[in-house]
Write a protein that holds these residues in place. Structure first.
Motif, PDB file in Angstrom:
ATOM      1  N   UNK A  40       1.171  -1.434   0.470  1.00 42.40           N
ATOM      2  CA  UNK A  40       0.109  -0.282   0.503  1.00 42.40           C
ATOM      3  C   UNK A  40       0.744   1.463  -0.049  1.00 42.40           C
ATOM      4  N   UNK A  41       0.574   2.611  -0.504  1.00 44.06           N
ATOM      5  CA  UNK A  41       1.184   3.385  -0.517  1.00 44.06           C
ATOM      6  C   UNK A  41       0.943   3.929   1.036  1.00 44.06           C
ATOM      7  N   UNK A  42       2.603   4.985   1.444  1.00 48.23           N
ATOM      8  CA  UNK A  42       2.798   5.743   2.720  1.00 48.23           C
ATOM      9  C   UNK A  42       1.857   6.616   2.452  1.00 48.23           C
ATOM     10  N   UNK A  43       1.339   6.848   3.406  1.00 47.54           N
ATOM     11  CA  UNK A  43      -0.040   7.748   3.799  1.00 47.54           C
ATOM     12  C   UNK A  43       1.001   9.588   2.894  1.00 47.54           C
ATOM     13  N   UNK A  44       2.284  10.205   3.103  1.00 47.63           N
ATOM     14  CA  UNK A  44       2.513  10.875   2.409  1.00 47.63           C
ATOM     15  C   UNK A  44       2.857  10.562   0.643  1.00 47.63           C
ATOM     16  N   UNK A  45       3.123   9.389   0.444  1.00 57.65           N
ATOM     17  CA  UNK A  45       2.726   9.008  -1.322  1.00 57.65           C
ATOM     18  C   UNK A  45       1.148   9.573  -1.606  1.00 57.65           C
ATOM     19  N   UNK A  46       0.234   8.820  -0.231  1.00 59.25           N
ATOM     20  CA  UNK A  46      -1.150   9.318  -0.893  1.00 59.25           C
ATOM     21  C   UNK A  46      -1.480  10.990  -0.653  1.00 59.25           C
ATOM     22  N   UNK A  47      -0.545  11.513   0.209  1.00 62.90           N
ATOM     23  CA  UNK A  47      -1.675  11.967   0.145  1.00 62.90           C
ATOM     24  C   UNK A  47      -1.088  13.361  -1.440  1.00 62.90           C
ATOM     25  N   UNK A  48       0.371  13.044  -1.486  1.00 65.14           N
ATOM     26  CA  UNK A  48       0.867  13.498  -3.180  1.00 65.14           C
ATOM     27  C   UNK A  48      -0.306  13.708  -4.506  1.00 65.14           C
ATOM     28  N   UNK A  49      -0.875  12.122  -4.219  1.00 70.74           N
ATOM     29  CA  UNK A  49      -1.387  11.612  -5.785  1.00 70.74           C
ATOM     30  C   UNK A  49      -2.622  12.125  -5.820  1.00 70.74           C
ATOM     31  N   UNK A  50      -3.292  12.053  -4.394  1.00 69.78           N
ATOM     32  CA  UNK A  50      -4.667  13.280  -4.411  1.00 69.78           C
ATOM     33  C   UNK A  50      -4.389  14.356  -3.867  1.00 69.78           C
ATOM     34  N   UNK A  51      -3.353  15.459  -4.032  1.00 71.13           N
ATOM     35  CA  UNK A  51      -3.766  16.980  -3.482  1.00 71.13           C
ATOM     36  C   UNK A  51      -3.952  17.548  -2.262  1.00 71.13           C
ATOM     37  N   UNK A  52      -3.563  16.180  -1.537  1.00 70.69           N
ATOM     38  CA  UNK A  52      -4.667  16.702  -0.404  1.00 70.69           C
ATOM     39  C   UNK A  52      -3.132  17.849   0.800  1.00 70.69           C
ATOM     40  N   UNK A  53      -3.431  18.634   1.581  1.00 69.09           N
ATOM     41  CA  UNK A  53      -2.001  19.584   2.377  1.00 69.09           C
ATOM     42  C   UNK A  53      -1.925  18.656   3.184  1.00 69.09           C
ATOM     43  N   UNK A  54      -3.376  17.221   3.875  1.00 68.30           N
ATOM     44  CA  UNK A  54      -2.882  17.450   5.428  1.00 68.30           C
ATOM     45  C   UNK A  54      -2.529  15.481   4.689  1.00 68.30           C
ATOM     46  N   UNK A  55      -1.563  14.427   5.159  1.00 72.96           N
ATOM     47  CA  UNK A  55      -1.901  13.141   5.051  1.00 72.96           C
ATOM     48  C   UNK A  55      -2.435  12.240   6.486  1.00 72.96           C
ATOM     49  N   UNK A  56      -3.007  12.940   7.330  1.00 71.96           N
ATOM     50  CA  UNK A  56      -3.282  12.683   8.304  1.00 71.96           C
ATOM     51  C   UNK A  56      -4.709  11.428   8.319  1.00 71.96           C
ATOM     52  N   UNK A  57      -5.833  11.527   6.861  1.00 78.63           N
ATOM     53  CA  UNK A  57      -6.586  11.088   6.304  1.00 78.63           C
ATOM     54  C   UNK A  57      -5.910   9.578   5.766  1.00 78.63           C
ATOM     55  N   UNK A  58      -4.767   9.305   5.364  1.00 82.72           N
ATOM     56  CA  UNK A  58      -4.405   8.073   4.936  1.00 82.72           C
ATOM     57  C   UNK A  58      -3.193   6.833   6.103  1.00 82.72           C
ATOM     58  N   UNK A  59      -3.077   8.132   7.045  1.00 78.71           N
ATOM     59  CA  UNK A  59      -2.566   7.552   8.289  1.00 78.71           C
ATOM     60  C   UNK A  59      -3.296   6.412   8.297  1.00 78.71           C
ATOM     61  N   UNK A  60      -3.332   4.678   8.839  1.00 84.84           N
ATOM     62  CA  UNK A  60      -3.703   4.366   9.477  1.00 84.84           C
ATOM     63  C   UNK A  60      -4.716   4.341  11.627  1.00 84.84           C
TER      64      UNK A  60
END
Length: 63
Positions: A40-60
């Protein structure tokens, strides 16, 4: 003349057989190994892909 014709046809068929066997081997192993070992993508990379400003949404641990 007949022996050279037979030899050239034999070499042509041999080259054709090798080219077909090489293609089938690379197709069968190329995609299956990646899909079974994908991480699975790390939270930081998922943030970059979606263009979000925070990676909290993607961190388990942050849900």
């Amino acid at each position: 003349m007949k022996t050279t014709l037979k030899l050239s046809i034999g070499l042509l068929l041999l080259c054709f057989a090798f080219s077909i066997s090489g293609c089938s081997a690379s197709i069968s192993t190329g995609t299956s190994s990646r899909s079974s070992k994908s991480k699975p993508l790390p939270p930081g990379q998922a943030k970059k892909v979606t263009g979000e400003k925070s990676a909290k949404k993607y961190a388990p641990g942050q849900n």
